[in-house]
Structure formats: structure tokens, C-alpha cells
Design an enzyme around this catalytic site. Structure first.
Site, PDB file in Angstrom:
ATOM      1  N   THR A 194      47.010  39.011  40.445  1.00 40.45           N
ATOM      2  CA  THR A 194      47.193  38.879  39.051  1.00 40.45           C
ATOM      3  C   THR A 194      48.568  38.998  38.758  1.00 40.45           C
ATOM      4  O   THR A 194      49.313  39.426  38.176  1.00 40.45           O
ATOM      5  CB  THR A 194      46.995  40.850  39.478  1.00 40.45           C
ATOM      6  OG1 THR A 194      47.844  41.291  40.522  1.00 40.45           O
ATOM      7  CG2 THR A 194      45.647  41.179  39.560  1.00 40.45           C
ATOM      8  N   PRO A 238      52.807  42.724  36.623  1.00 41.50           N
ATOM      9  CA  PRO A 238      51.248  42.266  36.356  1.00 41.50           C
ATOM     10  C   PRO A 238      49.919  43.226  35.933  1.00 41.50           C
ATOM     11  O   PRO A 238      50.155  43.893  35.978  1.00 41.50           O
ATOM     12  CB  PRO A 238      51.387  41.976  38.012  1.00 41.50           C
ATOM     13  CG  PRO A 238      51.930  43.473  38.087  1.00 41.50           C
ATOM     14  CD  PRO A 238      53.440  43.003  37.174  1.00 41.50           C
ATOM     15  N   LEU A 239      49.413  42.578  34.722  1.00 37.23           N
ATOM     16  CA  LEU A 239      48.299  43.381  34.243  1.00 37.23           C
ATOM     17  C   LEU A 239      47.315  42.392  35.112  1.00 37.23           C
ATOM     18  O   LEU A 239      46.116  41.846  35.000  1.00 37.23           O
ATOM     19  CB  LEU A 239      47.734  42.436  32.982  1.00 37.23           C
ATOM     20  CG  LEU A 239      48.753  42.907  31.670  1.00 37.23           C
ATOM     21  CD1 LEU A 239      48.342  42.782  30.470  1.00 37.23           C
ATOM     22  CD2 LEU A 239      49.032  44.071  31.630  1.00 37.23           C
ATOM     23  N   HIS A 240      47.192  43.032  36.060  1.00 42.84           N
ATOM     24  CA  HIS A 240      46.392  43.509  36.864  1.00 42.84           C
ATOM     25  C   HIS A 240      44.952  43.377  36.513  1.00 42.84           C
ATOM     26  O   HIS A 240      43.796  42.420  36.934  1.00 42.84           O
ATOM     27  CB  HIS A 240      46.862  44.628  38.155  1.00 42.84           C
ATOM     28  CG  HIS A 240      48.108  44.688  38.253  1.00 42.84           C
ATOM     29  ND1 HIS A 240      48.341  44.155  39.316  1.00 42.84           N
ATOM     30  CD2 HIS A 240      49.171  45.751  38.525  1.00 42.84           C
ATOM     31  CE1 HIS A 240      50.086  44.860  40.075  1.00 42.84           C
ATOM     32  NE2 HIS A 240      49.777  44.983  39.437  1.00 42.84           N
ATOM     33  N   ASP A 241      44.386  44.599  36.360  1.00 46.92           N
ATOM     34  CA  ASP A 241      42.782  45.174  35.769  1.00 46.92           C
ATOM     35  C   ASP A 241      42.359  43.910  35.047  1.00 46.92           C
ATOM     36  O   ASP A 241      41.048  43.232  34.633  1.00 46.92           O
ATOM     37  CB  ASP A 241      43.072  46.733  35.640  1.00 46.92           C
ATOM     38  CG  ASP A 241      43.010  46.801  36.763  1.00 46.92           C
ATOM     39  OD1 ASP A 241      43.656  48.570  36.466  1.00 46.92           O
ATOM     40  OD2 ASP A 241      43.018  46.593  38.012  1.00 46.92           O
TER      41      ASP A 241
END
Ligand code: RIB
Ligand code: CA
Length: 310
Positions: A194, A238-241
């Protein structure tokens, strides 16, 4: 036939983008959204999930409130990242769609029992409390889960909430241990991948140009990224999901390896660490597909194309 999924979430701006991506993608059928305490308390995650559904024009989606605290510890939240509402960056109207009456854990159990074995994918993108509670309350559902695609953990990137642990795992390590030892087919999106899905100005401006939904997403990422940029000195956040949903839509965006991952639940120093045997130095049996890399340009192209559909 669309793939049946249940998103378990603690919105959170990045959770919100993951929910929008799922709702914009005809390859997926969102059977329900189950909310858990995490980034902010449960009352707020249950409101935020419905705000996101209404933003997407999807008041039909069933949203459930679940566990309001971890299995065995006090709740740790992350307003310092997501703001006091959990969706800071833009004020969205209070949701009008109702919360479902059933508890999220009962919805998970009832749905897994009702749907064909192996036909439902769980997508947890917050602490694993709801998932672990459902597994403990109804052990028969474990064998009925098709796959779990979760955001959590870290190896090379180590931790973001302590030097050793990633937030989702750290908040409820006992729940994570239950899920990682369950034997269910696991796909893990850790910080290692991520943190390679960073927002940048051009990527955010591409969102903003999409219209209402894109403008809201850009407002969220403008807010959400300030913490990571300060902390890591990175160009963006960070665009984690959304990485979990993107994997469901196009796994070719990612690379990883099937390894053993165990959860530290005893040491206060390394509590919540995902002990990932990336180099295969133990004889512990592999239990997870642990993702290490992403084609970030193709990821953002997919995300932007799908958000444009809402
Ligand atoms: O560590 C990142 C994870 O913690 C993401 O799911 C974010 O939404 C927070 O829940
Ligand atoms: Ca989350």
C-alpha cells in the site's frame, strides 16, 4: 455472475474510496457492509459507511454496526490521521438511509450460512474484530468462507502505529490471530504494497476532474495525505484499503508470494506484528498470499475510471 463480497470496514477516508470502488464495479456484488470500531469509534464508522453509500447513490446497500471494541483490549483510534469525524476533508450530509437492525456479526454468520459454500469473499479493511467474533460464535462458517482479502500487516515496511505493527492488526491482535490461524484462503495487502500506491498531485487532480464524487475523493485525500507526507516525507499518502478491491478486479496489478504469517499477541514491544516468513526460513506452513508490489499507474487508472462511473 458478479463476485459476492462483504466489506468489513472502519471508514476512514481510504476505506471510503475502497467502498466507492466496489460499488462502481459490476464485477462485484456487495452483499453488505459491516462496520467495526477502528479509525474512529463504531458510532462514527457506521455513520461514515452510510455517507459513502449515499454519495455513491446506493441507499439500497445494507449497512450493519458490529463490534465497538477489540476482543481483549481497549480500543485504539486514529483521529490524528482521519480527523475527528473519520471522514474529515469535506462535510457530507448526515445519512438518511437506515442502519440495519441486525448486528454485523449475525449478518456475517447468517449470510455465510445462507449463501453457497465458498461463494462469498470477505474484505476486511479495518481491525478484524467482527470477523474473528463471527468465527468464534459460529465455527461452522469458517469452511463456508470462499476467501478473505484483507488490508493489514507489514514486513519490509514494518509498522505505522508502532515500530513493529500496522494499525488494523495492532488494534486487535487477538482477532488477527484467529483469522490468520483459521485456515481460510487469505490474501493480505500489507503496508509493503500500500505504501507503493501513493497519491500524487496529478492523480488527485484526475479525481477532482471527475465531478462530484471525484471532488469528494480529492478532498478526502488532500486531508488524509498530510499525515503520511509529514511522517514519511513522501510525495503523497498510501491509499491502503482500495488495494483489496483492486485485487478482486484485477489481480495482475499485484505480485506477492504465498508464505507463513503469524501474529504477535504477547510481547508489549512487538504486539500486533505480522511475523511474515518472506524468505521461508521456518518450516511453518504457508497460510497467506502476502502481496509485495503493485503497478501503481494501472491501479490509479482503474480507480479513476471506476470512480467516473458514479
Ligand atoms: O494501516 C492502515 C489501515 O489502518 C487502513 O485500513 C486505514 O483505514 C486504517 O484502518
Ligand atoms: Ca481501514
Amino acid at each position: 455472475m458478479p463476485r459476492k463480497i462483504i466489506i468489513d470496514t472502519d471508514p476512514g477516508q481510504d476505506d471510503a474510496v475502497a467502498i466507492l470502488l466496489a460499488l462502481a464495479s459490476p464485477e462485484l456484488e456487495v452483499l453488505g457492509i459491516t462496520c467495526v470500531a477502528g479509525n474512529v469509534p463504531l458510532a462514527l464508522t457506521a455513520i461514515n459507511a452510510r455517507k459513502v453509500c449515499e454519495l455513491a447513490g446506493r441507499r439500497d446497500v445494507k449497512v450493519f454496526a458490529g463490534c465497538d471494541r477489540p476482543l481483549a483490549r481497549a480500543l485504539v483510534t486514529a483521529e490524528y490521521v482521519h480527523g475527528k469525524t473519520g471522514l474529515d476533508g469535506i462535510d457530507l450530509p448526515a445519512p438518511e438511509m437506515p442502519l440495519q437492525k441486525a448486528h454485523a456479526v449475525d449478518f456475517l454468520i447468517d449470510t455465510l450460512r445462507a449463501e453457497a459454500p465458498g461463494s462469498v469473499t470477505l474484505v476486511p479493511i479495518g481491525p478484524l474484530t467482527n470477523i474473528a467474533t463471527a468465527m468464534r460464535k459460529a465455527p461452522d462458517i469458517v469452511a463456508r468462507i470462499g476467501q478473505i482479502v484483507l488490508m493489514g500487516g507489514a514486513y519490509f515496511e514494518v509498522g505505522n502505529v508502532t515500530p513493529a505493527a500496522e494499525f488494523n492488526i495492532y488494534v486487535d491482535p487477538e482477532a488477527a490471530e484467529i483469522v490468520f490461524k483459521s485456515g481460510v484462503d487469505l490474501v493480505v495487502m500489507p503496508l509493503d504494497v500500500t505504501h507503493k500506491a501513493l497519491t500524487t498531485r496529478p492523480r488527485i487532480e484526475a479525481f477532482r476532474a471527475l465531478g462530484r464524487v471525484g471532488e469528494v475523493v480529492a478532498s478526502w485525500t488532500d486531508f488524509f495525505e498530510r499525515f503520511d507526507m509529514e511522517k514519511y516525507g513522501s510525495e503523497g499518502a498510501p491509499l491502503h484499503d482500495p488495494c483489496t478491491i483492486a485485487w478482486l478486479l484485477d489481480p495482475s496489478l499485484f505480485t506477492g508470494r504465498r508464505i507463513n504469517v503469524e501474529i504477535e499477541t504477547r510481547s508489549e514491544l512487538t504486539l500486533g506484528m505480522t511475523v511474515a516468513d518472506w524468505w521461508g526460513v521456518t518450516t511453518r506452513a504457508p497460510n497467506a498470499y502476502f502481496v509485495g508490489d503493485i503497478d501503481a499507474d494501472r491501479f490509479y487508472a482503474l480507480l479513476t475510471e471506476r470512480l467516473a462511473r458514479l
